[in-house]
Design a protein around this motif. Structure first.
Motif, mmCIF file in Angstrom:
data_model
loop_
_atom_site.group_PDB
_atom_site.id
_atom_site.type_symbol
_atom_site.label_atom_id
_atom_site.label_comp_id
_atom_site.label_asym_id
_atom_site.label_seq_id
_atom_site.Cartn_x
_atom_site.Cartn_y
_atom_site.Cartn_z
ATOM 1 N N ALA A 84 0.841 -1.212 0.000
ATOM 2 C CA ALA A 84 0.000 0.000 0.000
ATOM 3 C C ALA A 84 0.868 1.250 0.000
ATOM 4 O O ALA A 84 0.551 2.239 -0.710
ATOM 5 C CB ALA A 84 -0.941 -0.012 1.200
ATOM 6 N N ALA A 85 1.945 1.235 0.762
ATOM 7 C CA ALA A 85 2.845 2.395 0.823
ATOM 8 C C ALA A 85 3.475 2.642 -0.540
ATOM 9 O O ALA A 85 3.534 3.789 -1.007
ATOM 10 C CB ALA A 85 3.922 2.185 1.886
ATOM 11 N N ILE A 86 3.927 1.592 -1.196
ATOM 12 C CA ILE A 86 4.546 1.744 -2.522
ATOM 13 C C ILE A 86 3.527 2.276 -3.521
ATOM 14 O O ILE A 86 3.825 3.192 -4.307
ATOM 15 C CB ILE A 86 5.178 0.409 -2.991
ATOM 16 N N ALA A 87 2.306 1.747 -3.468
ATOM 17 C CA ALA A 87 1.257 2.215 -4.384
ATOM 18 C C ALA A 87 0.956 3.703 -4.139
ATOM 19 O O ALA A 87 0.854 4.485 -5.099
ATOM 20 C CB ALA A 87 -0.010 1.379 -4.213
ATOM 21 N N GLU A 88 0.825 4.088 -2.887
ATOM 22 C CA GLU A 88 0.533 5.493 -2.561
ATOM 23 C C GLU A 88 1.707 6.399 -2.930
ATOM 24 O O GLU A 88 1.497 7.513 -3.437
ATOM 25 C CB GLU A 88 0.197 5.653 -1.078
ATOM 26 N N LEU A 89 2.920 5.927 -2.669
ATOM 27 C CA LEU A 89 4.098 6.728 -3.020
ATOM 28 C C LEU A 89 4.153 6.970 -4.526
ATOM 29 O O LEU A 89 4.487 8.070 -4.969
ATOM 30 C CB LEU A 89 5.377 6.047 -2.535
ATOM 31 N N ASN A 90 3.815 5.959 -5.310
ATOM 32 C CA ASN A 90 3.825 6.119 -6.769
ATOM 33 C C ASN A 90 2.802 7.141 -7.242
ATOM 34 O O ASN A 90 2.953 7.726 -8.312
ATOM 35 C CB ASN A 90 3.615 4.776 -7.466
ATOM 36 N N LYS A 91 1.769 7.391 -6.439
ATOM 37 C CA LYS A 91 0.757 8.392 -6.787
ATOM 38 C C LYS A 91 1.218 9.817 -6.456
ATOM 39 O O LYS A 91 0.832 10.759 -7.145
ATOM 40 C CB LYS A 91 -0.548 8.123 -6.031
ATOM 41 N N VAL A 92 2.010 9.964 -5.389
ATOM 42 C CA VAL A 92 2.319 11.315 -4.904
ATOM 43 C C VAL A 92 3.745 11.792 -5.173
ATOM 44 O O VAL A 92 4.002 12.993 -5.118
ATOM 45 C CB VAL A 92 2.019 11.453 -3.386
ATOM 46 N N LEU A 93 4.659 10.888 -5.441
ATOM 47 C CA LEU A 93 6.056 11.301 -5.645
ATOM 48 C C LEU A 93 6.263 11.934 -7.019
ATOM 49 O O LEU A 93 5.612 11.556 -7.998
ATOM 50 C CB LEU A 93 6.994 10.091 -5.508
ATOM 51 N N ASP A 94 7.205 12.866 -7.070
ATOM 52 C CA ASP A 94 7.601 13.406 -8.361
ATOM 53 C C ASP A 94 8.494 12.377 -9.057
ATOM 54 O O ASP A 94 8.773 11.309 -8.505
ATOM 55 C CB ASP A 94 8.307 14.767 -8.194
ATOM 56 N N GLU A 95 8.934 12.692 -10.265
ATOM 57 C CA GLU A 95 9.732 11.719 -11.039
ATOM 58 C C GLU A 95 11.008 11.303 -10.302
ATOM 59 O O GLU A 95 11.390 10.133 -10.310
ATOM 60 C CB GLU A 95 10.071 12.272 -12.430
ATOM 61 N N GLN A 96 11.680 12.246 -9.675
ATOM 62 C CA GLN A 96 12.907 11.931 -8.940
ATOM 63 C C GLN A 96 12.603 10.983 -7.783
ATOM 64 O O GLN A 96 13.330 10.020 -7.558
ATOM 65 C CB GLN A 96 13.566 13.207 -8.421
ATOM 66 N N GLY A 97 11.533 11.237 -7.056
ATOM 67 C CA GLY A 97 11.135 10.373 -5.952
ATOM 68 C C GLY A 97 10.765 8.982 -6.425
ATOM 69 O O GLY A 97 11.128 7.977 -5.804
ATOM 70 N N LYS A 120 14.727 1.325 5.485
ATOM 71 C CA LYS A 120 14.994 2.696 5.956
ATOM 72 C C LYS A 120 14.618 3.710 4.880
ATOM 73 O O LYS A 120 13.979 4.721 5.158
ATOM 74 C CB LYS A 120 16.480 2.876 6.305
ATOM 75 N N GLU A 121 15.028 3.437 3.662
ATOM 76 C CA GLU A 121 14.732 4.345 2.543
ATOM 77 C C GLU A 121 13.222 4.411 2.291
ATOM 78 O O GLU A 121 12.667 5.500 2.096
ATOM 79 C CB GLU A 121 15.464 3.887 1.276
ATOM 80 N N LEU A 122 12.569 3.256 2.318
ATOM 81 C CA LEU A 122 11.120 3.223 2.101
ATOM 82 C C LEU A 122 10.397 4.033 3.181
ATOM 83 O O LEU A 122 9.525 4.858 2.870
ATOM 84 C CB LEU A 122 10.617 1.778 2.078
ATOM 85 N N MET A 123 10.765 3.833 4.437
ATOM 86 C CA MET A 123 10.116 4.570 5.530
ATOM 87 C C MET A 123 10.431 6.062 5.450
ATOM 88 O O MET A 123 9.582 6.892 5.759
ATOM 89 C CB MET A 123 10.526 3.999 6.888
ATOM 90 N N ALA A 124 11.637 6.425 5.010
ATOM 91 C CA ALA A 124 11.980 7.840 4.854
ATOM 92 C C ALA A 124 11.092 8.473 3.779
ATOM 93 O O ALA A 124 10.592 9.595 3.954
ATOM 94 C CB ALA A 124 13.456 8.000 4.496
ATOM 95 N N LEU A 125 10.869 7.746 2.688
ATOM 96 C CA LEU A 125 9.997 8.262 1.632
ATOM 97 C C LEU A 125 8.559 8.386 2.128
ATOM 98 O O LEU A 125 7.886 9.385 1.854
ATOM 99 C CB LEU A 125 10.058 7.353 0.394
ATOM 100 N N VAL A 126 8.088 7.389 2.857
ATOM 101 C CA VAL A 126 6.728 7.440 3.416
ATOM 102 C C VAL A 126 6.597 8.648 4.327
ATOM 103 O O VAL A 126 5.638 9.428 4.220
ATOM 104 C CB VAL A 126 6.391 6.131 4.177
ATOM 105 N N ASN A 127 7.549 8.812 5.233
ATOM 106 C CA ASN A 127 7.468 9.900 6.210
ATOM 107 C C ASN A 127 7.586 11.281 5.569
ATOM 108 O O ASN A 127 6.924 12.225 6.000
ATOM 109 C CB ASN A 127 8.525 9.716 7.307
ATOM 110 N N SER A 128 8.423 11.420 4.557
ATOM 111 C CA SER A 128 8.611 12.733 3.936
ATOM 112 C C SER A 128 7.511 13.071 2.928
ATOM 113 O O SER A 128 7.302 14.235 2.606
ATOM 114 C CB SER A 128 9.982 12.819 3.261
#
Length: 195
Positions: A84-97, A120-128
């Motif tokens: 779910a986190a990966i799916a949501e991140l793919n919706k909100v992150l810019d191209e670099q993210g 760690k990287e995944l959680m940092a992306l989720v949190n930011s």
């Protein structure tokens, strides 16, 4: 044959000289060494005996903490939250993210980064990113993996032996108990060498 006789004599002396706490330590340690008690059970017991000295045994202490974290892990929920986190991140992150997320996944899949680095990287992306989804199980798992990778397993067995000696000596109340503990330790080592 002589070794068995010596060990039988030591066991008879333990019954007479050891305190109940020393006998309990001896029983739990023997069960662990024979494989009749789990590392979790034994290390938790050992850590309890070494309350004030745990900083001397960081890998033993981390193992106890790891076992505690592991009890609460729900791997199905971790996987669901990660997906779910990966799916949501793919919706909100810019191209670099998105590139960072994808590259991190590829590096992890290919074994070029550790699980701890990936989570760690995944959680940092989720949190930011500010996404609002449930990630409590994922965060616990991330902490678990990071802690697991911090344990120095080659040092753990040396720490275990030192912790056992300190715990055993801490339970000795008399000089006779100390002497018997030393004799029993040396006998155990000799028996392991002979076997």
């Amino acid at each position: 044959r002589e070794m068995r006789q010596l060990q039988a004599t030591i066991e008879a002396l333990k019954a007479k000289i050891y305190t109940p706490e020393m006998r309990e330590f001896d029983t739990k340690r023997t069960a662990y060494k024979k494989g009749d008690a789990s590392t979790a059970e034994y290390y938790t017991y050992l850590a309890g005996l070494l309350k004030t000295k745990q900083s001397q045994f960081p890998n033993v202490a981390k193992t106890v903490e790891l076992v505690s974290l592991e009890k609460d892990l729900d791997f199905v929920k971790v996987n669901t939250e990660r997906d779910a986190a990966i799916a949501e991140l793919n919706k909100v992150l810019d191209e670099q993210g998105k590139n960072t997320l994808t590259q991190t996944g590829i590096l992890f899949r290919d074994g070029k980064i550790s699980a701890a680095q990936y989570y760690k990287e995944l959680m940092a992306l989720v949190n930011s990113s500010g996404i609002k989804i449930e990630t409590a199980a994922l965060a616990r798992y991330s902490n678990y993996i990071v802690l697991y990778e911090e344990i120095n397993f080659s040092e753990l067995s040396r720490e275990e032996a030192k912790a056992e000696k300190q715990a055993g000596f801490s339970l000795c109340k008399t000089e006779d108990q100390r002497k018997l503990f030393i004799i029993a330790e040396n006998s155990r080592i000799a028996a392991n060498v002979i076997d």
